[in-house]
Design an enzyme around this catalytic site. Structure first.
Site, PDB file in Angstrom:
ATOM      1  N   ASP A  50       0.821  -1.227   0.000  1.00  0.00           N
ATOM      2  CA  ASP A  50       0.000   0.000   0.000  1.00  0.00           C
ATOM      3  C   ASP A  50       0.849   1.269   0.000  1.00  0.00           C
ATOM      4  OD1 ASP A  50       0.607  -1.006   2.613  1.00  0.00           O
ATOM      5  OD2 ASP A  50      -0.847   0.354   3.533  1.00  0.00           O
ATOM      6  N   HIS A  51       2.177   1.110   0.078  1.00  0.00           N
ATOM      7  CA  HIS A  51       3.046   2.298   0.110  1.00  0.00           C
ATOM      8  C   HIS A  51       3.928   2.448  -1.135  1.00  0.00           C
ATOM      9  CE1 HIS A  51       2.080   3.267   4.335  1.00  0.00           C
ATOM     10  NE2 HIS A  51       1.697   2.004   4.284  1.00  0.00           N
TER      11      HIS A  51
END
Ligand SMILES: [Zn+2]
Ligand SMILES: [Zn+2]
Length: 302
Positions: free
Chosen positions: A64-65
């Site tokens: 998610d990063h």
């Protein structure tokens, strides 16, 4: 100088919140912090030009990063980027970037550099530095301090006039740091300029449980962007996965004496983030839970 939240959700995207990314514009260039999947489309929906991104700081290697990087790198290529792009992150980021450049079929026409940062490493830019610190997460993870260089003090026209300097080009010379002659005497800039003004300081937590390194980094920051994955009724769950609650973020913001607290990495379980805001603002009133594409002027441009 402004800050645009491109994605404010944690772990997985929802229809309301994309995964984490934010763009800081200290001047003409754009610094990106984290790059969740779909960040390039969020950029297109914002006023931030993705071709102006010079540096990307990744907090850690959970998807998610960083999963927005492959698409962003290839689109920059498609649009004819020629200038280099530097991507920074914790240990293994050089290798991560190399594998992104091997994905699929495309002919890269600009340079993409991946850099491994250790806690304490600094990246020095034009008028600012970004320093990494260790975050508390189940894998190597960093938070970042953006520190603008101190700016010159304010010019005091009354003082200059009192020293015999005439309004006009001599005022500009003094502001530029040159000395001038008035009534046969030399007037130095230091005689008419106030003390240097402290540069802007923004701290980004990345994903982290509350930790001493973050507390230290945040001390006196103008802006703290802190993850607040869940509310404090789920504190045990937050700790299990190396995350913070809205309460944790607010307590740290209060202790560190920051200016404004922005909460991001909001879990998809919250259709409405009001409970997180309420919890944090009860402890630290100057709290904001931004939505995707919200943009904030951090300081008017000089
Ligand atoms: Zn995350
Ligand atoms: Zn994570």
């Amino acid at each position: 100088m402004d800050l645009t939240f491109l994605g404010t959700g944690g772990s997985v995207p929802t229809t309301k919140r994309n995964t984490v990314s934010m763009a800081l514009r200290p001047g003409p260039e754009v610094l990106l912090f984290d790059c969740g999947e779909g960040t390039q489309r969020q950029l297109m929906a914002s006023t931030v030009s993705f071709m102006r991104i010079s540096r990307i700081f990744i907090s850690h290697h959970h998807g998610d990063h960083f999963l927005g990087l492959p698409g962003l790198v290839q689109s920059m290529n498609f649009y004819g980027r020629t200038g280099p792009l530097d991507i920074y992150g914790p240990q293994g980021t050089g290798e991560l970037v190399s594998s992104i450049l091997r994905l699929g079929v495309f002919d890269l026409k600009y340079t993409v550099n991946g850099h491994d940062l250790a806690p304490g490493d600094r990246v020095v830019g034009d008028g600012y530095a970004v320093e990494a610190f260790r975050a508390e997460h189940p894998l190597p993870a960093l938070g970042y301090v953006f520190q603008e260089d101190d700016r010159p003090g304010r010019f005091d026209p009354q003082r200059a006039l009192a020293l015999g300097v005439r309004e006009g080009p001599d005022f500009s010379r003094l502001v530029r740091g040159e000395s001038v002659v008035a009534d046969g005497r030399t007037v130095e800039p230091g005689m008419v300029m106030g003390p240097p003004r402290r540069g802007f300081r923004m701290v980004y937590s990345g994903d982290t449980a509350p930790c001493e390194e973050l507390r230290r980094a945040a001390a006196g920051a103008d802006v703290l962007v802190h993850e607040a994955t869940v509310a404090s009724d789920l504190e045990a769950k937050a700790r299990e996965f190396g995350h913070s609650t809205a309460r944790d973020a607010a307590l740290l913001a209060r202790e560190a004496g920051v200016g404004t607290l922005y909460l991001v990495h909001i879990s998809g379980r919250y259709d409405d983030a009001a409970p997180l805001l309420e919890e944090a603002a009860g402890i630290f009133p100057n709290t904001v839970v931004p939505n995707d594409l919200d943009s904030f002027i951090l300081r008017p441009d000089p």
